[in-house]
Design an enzyme around this catalytic site. Structure first.
Site, PDB file in Angstrom:
ATOM      1  N   HIS A   1     -89.198  31.290   6.860  1.00 40.09           N
ATOM      2  CA  HIS A   1     -89.021  31.868   8.201  1.00 40.09           C
ATOM      3  C   HIS A   1     -89.587  30.920   9.247  1.00 40.09           C
ATOM      4  O   HIS A   1     -90.808  30.860   9.429  1.00 40.09           O
ATOM      5  CB  HIS A   1     -89.765  33.206   8.297  1.00 40.09           C
ATOM      6  CG  HIS A   1     -89.134  34.322   7.556  1.00 40.09           C
ATOM      7  ND1 HIS A   1     -88.195  35.161   8.120  1.00 40.09           N
ATOM      8  CD2 HIS A   1     -89.302  34.744   6.284  1.00 40.09           C
ATOM      9  CE1 HIS A   1     -87.813  36.064   7.232  1.00 40.09           C
ATOM     10  NE2 HIS A   1     -88.466  35.821   6.106  1.00 40.09           N
TER      11      HIS A   1
ATOM     12  N   CYS B   1     -83.746  32.956   5.766  1.00 36.28           N
ATOM     13  CA  CYS B   1     -84.170  33.822   4.671  1.00 36.28           C
ATOM     14  C   CYS B   1     -82.947  34.467   4.005  1.00 36.28           C
ATOM     15  O   CYS B   1     -82.102  33.764   3.462  1.00 36.28           O
ATOM     16  CB  CYS B   1     -85.189  34.856   5.149  1.00 36.28           C
ATOM     17  SG  CYS B   1     -86.064  35.677   3.787  1.00 36.28           S
TER      18      CYS B   1
ATOM     19  N   GLU C   1     -89.583  31.324  12.363  1.00 37.77           N
ATOM     20  CA  GLU C   1     -90.198  32.140  13.416  1.00 37.77           C
ATOM     21  C   GLU C   1     -91.574  32.665  13.013  1.00 37.77           C
ATOM     22  O   GLU C   1     -92.306  33.196  13.853  1.00 37.77           O
ATOM     23  CB  GLU C   1     -89.272  33.293  13.810  1.00 37.77           C
ATOM     24  CG  GLU C   1     -89.222  34.464  12.841  1.00 37.77           C
ATOM     25  CD  GLU C   1     -88.342  34.245  11.619  1.00 37.77           C
ATOM     26  OE1 GLU C   1     -88.138  35.224  10.873  1.00 37.77           O
ATOM     27  OE2 GLU C   1     -87.870  33.117  11.398  1.00 37.77           O
TER      28      GLU C   1
END
Length: 202
Positions: free
Chosen positions: A184, A79, A186
């Site tokens: 992202h 990001c 994650e």
């Protein structure tokens, strides 16, 4: 061991949680010694480019990052962390980045994506532009999670994936051992975990 760079920008809980779920030894650090000991490095980040660039330099790890990249250690920016890999950003004026990948970070133009809105937020499909080892467990069209108002431009030869959001948005980049994802991993469910797994295997 994977070192997650902590320079005071962003909540690292989701990222470290994903890495630990994969069984990967992880340290959250701002220590150059830890970066040297690590096998791979992740540079996360959320917020404004200028503030993040300043905090990164104040953290004292910038020179260590350059050293480890020069030694061919894999580095992944996520990001805002990906945006910092570029030469600079036009957010609130111009701020220099790390210049590890040629290109400039620019605001997503509202007039070009209407009726869609800025920020680009939510799930979007990946379109592959070039082979990259971080996508070895991922198929084109899989969806990943974005939250951003600025995107990487003037970097076509380093783009490995894009997503459509009224225009072509740079989703992922690679220059040698330096990787970046605007989305992202994650926060991208099983797809994101497979991307992190592939990075850990480099």
């Amino acid at each position: 061991m994977i070192a997650v760079v902590d320079y005071g920008v962003g909540n690292l809980y989701s990222l470290t949680g994903s890495l630990k779920y994969l069984g990967l030894e992880t340290v959250v650090t701002s220590s150059p010694d830890d970066l040297e000991r690590a096998d791979k490095i992740i540079l996360p980040g959320v917020g404004a480019f200028g503030d993040a660039a300043r905090k990164l330099r104040e953290s004292g790890v910038t020179d260590a990052l350059y050293k480890q990249v020069a030694l061919k250690k894999p580095l992944l920016g996520i990001c805002l962390g990906m945006q910092l890999l570029f030469e600079g950003s036009t957010e609130y004026g111009y701020t220099e980045g790390l210049s590890l990948i040629p290109g400039t970070v620019r605001e997503i133009p509202q007039d070009k994506i209407a009726p869609l809105k800025v920020p680009h937020m939510g799930w979007n499909s990946l379109v592959f532009k070039a082979e990259s080892p971080v996508f070895k467990y991922v198929s084109e069209g899989e969806r990943v999670y974005y939250v951003h108002s600025y995107y990487a431009a003037d970097c076509a030869q380093y783009v490995t994936a894009t997503s459509q959001y009224g225009m072509e948005i740079t989703g992922a980049v690679q220059k040698d051992n330096v990787f970046g994802t605007q989305f992202h991993p994650e926060k991208s469910g099983d797809t994101g975990l497979r991307i992190l797994k592939a990075f850990a295997e480099l």
